[in-house]
Design a protein around this motif. Sequence first.
Motif, PDB file in Angstrom:
ATOM      1  N   LYS A   1       2.310   1.674  -3.460  1.00 27.59           N
ATOM      2  CA  LYS A   1       1.488   2.139  -4.342  1.00 27.59           C
ATOM      3  C   LYS A   1       1.331   3.653  -4.334  1.00 27.59           C
ATOM      4  O   LYS A   1       1.235   4.441  -5.267  1.00 27.59           O
ATOM      5  CB  LYS A   1       0.051   1.276  -4.323  1.00 27.59           C
ATOM      6  CG  LYS A   1      -0.878   1.453  -5.295  1.00 27.59           C
ATOM      7  CD  LYS A   1      -2.132   0.587  -5.346  1.00 27.59           C
ATOM      8  CE  LYS A   1      -2.912   0.341  -6.587  1.00 27.59           C
ATOM      9  NZ  LYS A   1      -3.794  -0.643  -6.518  1.00 27.59           N
ATOM     10  N   GLU A   2       1.299   3.901  -3.157  1.00 32.11           N
ATOM     11  CA  GLU A   2       0.959   5.707  -2.730  1.00 32.11           C
ATOM     12  C   GLU A   2       2.134   6.251  -3.232  1.00 32.11           C
ATOM     13  O   GLU A   2       2.148   7.357  -4.065  1.00 32.11           O
ATOM     14  CB  GLU A   2       0.927   5.730  -1.126  1.00 32.11           C
ATOM     15  CG  GLU A   2       0.673   7.220  -0.987  1.00 32.11           C
ATOM     16  CD  GLU A   2       0.371   7.359   0.612  1.00 32.11           C
ATOM     17  OE1 GLU A   2       0.447   8.658   1.046  1.00 32.11           O
ATOM     18  OE2 GLU A   2       0.319   6.560   1.379  1.00 32.11           O
TER      19      GLU A   2
ATOM     20  N   ASP B   1       0.851  -1.161  -0.021  1.00 28.07           N
ATOM     21  CA  ASP B   1       0.022   0.086   0.038  1.00 28.07           C
ATOM     22  C   ASP B   1       0.806   1.307  -0.074  1.00 28.07           C
ATOM     23  O   ASP B   1       0.543   2.054  -0.774  1.00 28.07           O
ATOM     24  CB  ASP B   1      -0.891   0.023   1.305  1.00 28.07           C
ATOM     25  CG  ASP B   1      -1.987  -1.065   1.125  1.00 28.07           C
ATOM     26  OD1 ASP B   1      -2.326  -1.491  -0.291  1.00 28.07           O
ATOM     27  OD2 ASP B   1      -2.494  -1.563   2.085  1.00 28.07           O
TER      28      ASP B   1
END
Length: 833
Positions: A591-592, A588
């Motif tokens: 991805k950010e 996560d």
Amino acid sequence: MDEEFAALLTQALKQIKRREGKNLALIQDELGYALGRDSGGSVIEYWRKGNQPAALSDLETLCQEIQRRTQFDAAWCSTFLHSGGHPYPEQACQQIFTAAEAPASLQPALRAPTSDFTGRQDVVDSITQLLASAPAAAPIVAIRGMGGVGKTELAYRLAQQLQAAYPDGQIMLALHGTAAHPRTALDVLQQCLFMLQPSAGLIQDRDVLQARYTSLLSTRRMVIIADDAADAEQVQPLIPPPGSALLITTRRRFSLPGMQSIDLEMLAPVAARELVLSICPRIGQHADALAHSCGYLPLALRISASELANDDTQSVSAYLQRLSDENMRLQLLRAADSSLSDVASSLNLSVATLPAPAQSALFQLGVLTGSFDLEAATAILDAVPDVPATLGLLRRHNLVQYDPLTQRFSLHDLVRALALLRLADPRPVWLRYAAHYAQVADAADTLYQQGGSAVEAALSTFDRERLHIGAAWRWLQQQPAADDTDALALEFVHNTIYIGDLRFNSRSERIPQLTHGLAAAQRLAQRHSQRVCSINLGRAYFQLREFATAIEYFQAGLELARADRRHHVEANALDNLGQAYILLNRLDAAKECLEAAVTIARTGENRFCEASSLNNLGVVCLRQGQLLAARAFLTQALAAIREVGYRRGEAWSLSYVALVQAAEHNHHAAEQTLHTALQIARQLADQSAEVQILAYLGWVTLLDADLESAREYLEAAAALNPACSAPFDQEWINGKLALLWFRWGDERHGLELHSQRMAAVVQHPDWDSAEECRLLGQWLLQRGDERGSRVFQRWIDYQTHVNHADRERDHAFMQRMQSAGQAATVPEQSETS
């Protein structure tokens, strides 16, 4: 007795001086060469100080030469031999006078070469064939080479082999071409005449001398050896009539009509090892290392081996350690026994004959390790008006070597060591050296960034000068803090950003370089360079899989970029951070970072960073089981990478496309894609990429149940991995090998290796290890093996941790298997977008 010997020797030298009008130094040199000493008169001077010859053959040869040149009577010669320690002076004296009274047509052969003469058989055969032929004119062969390479000893070896072809004898003439005042042609001809006709008087007319010389040789077959010739003018009068041959040894390059030239190189490694072991057997396994440190130069080999043979208190390994130090090497290659010259003195004889500007040029060239081109020499040499002509002069004196095929020059290691010792002010030369190769690196890196077909030319340029670029970097790192060296260090940082990442070793080169560069940037308050060094330090640690340290540097670079509003750098830092988070299984967060990097890169039209971030987003989606999204990102990334021509990135991107194809069960397409990637990696000589792609090929063929191919690829990857500058994860390879052994029927070995692999996984399993658990767990469950549930659970844990697209389906499958206790249909991976 020693004092009497020294006094008689001095008396003989003075008598020769009165008869021949030569200075004592020249006479001592002539006598030394007559004894076969490459060092000339040093051995005579040693004996004049009261030391007796160690070998009776030396004493007898010296007495014979003195008698020939002084005409002293038998009583004097007998006394001289007795004072030198000869046990049978009367018998030796009788043999000397018998030889002196022999007819001139029956000249005795020269002394034999040293008993440990080694190698050179191909050269001996070649020259023997030339000299033994019978052309219309006398054959003339010149043996050329640097000092200490063994030209004179080779001449003695040839004379021995040619006795049958030239039965009337050999004459050795020491021409002293490297002396301050080489012998004149008139002097050499007069010596020849004395040797051919001892009763001949002193003739001062050169034409008469040459005519007499030619006449005396016209009915003979002899070999005339002109040792240490200075030039063609000195040797030309010695050309014999047909039937005899002229053999020349020289440190210089010149030509005569009909002359064949042989360039004598260093000893081959095998011959060098044989030589040092024949002199000192206790060197043993260190022979190759010793030969290498001596540059395979026969004189250096002989001196170093003799020193160890004569002093058995010296440890061979300790001696080698000292010899590896360039500053000590020439000092160690100095024989305690005066019968051998020392390397520095031998080389200095050649240097002394050069004009001052050429000497200065040679000393400056000492900073160049390895071969170099004319452009480098021109950039480095100061106060040398005509660099090509100067290099040509150094080449003619065999102090610089030249390869006409590559058009590159080089210095022998020992010549280079001498040059550095005599370089009075090395710092300005090193600065010019570093500045030049910083520009060479910049040209290669700029070309590399153009991508496409330019990459091959860029790598060729960098690899050709790799040794110098690395040497310049090391010199800069060793310097105390100063503005000029700091500025140059930062030039190297910026000029090797891309190509250096591919070619420099991360641990031993890249990290020290960039750490030094970061400190230099801080001293010079150059924030841009601080950003560049920080981010690239992060990349270096990332390649070593030290992710925590890598993230620290990435974040430092990101903070600097944001503070300075440098969006281009910010995008790069975010992309690198995202990649680090991927391997830490923080998908996560990855991805950010990557989505932000894509946005910034597109705003600034930074296609390079955009391509890399899209590629990494594809990897994130692959690890989350979102295959359609992964394929979409990787397709965009591959198009952008090809647009900018980033060949290395293309290989990486293709390898991830192949993993998506494998996850879609299209194993054949995956294998073809990986072979395309492998071809690119090998074209770039990128071993790190090659190892990873080979490992992926092993994985894909394993999934396709091609066990033979899988083993071949995985073992090839494991074998190549240790040599990589940024090694691939060996545990990853071991995990695939564990599955391979299991499928091959060696379940015990496979499960044991798998357990070791899982023990190395900290906290949650990463995608790679989880995939292994999925596959192994399925195999075990299909067989009804209760261990399958425990193994498959690792895959379920991974899915839960990363919010995998198939987590619910695979969890349901797991529950069914646990309830049924029997094989069930293995779930296919989804095409979730």
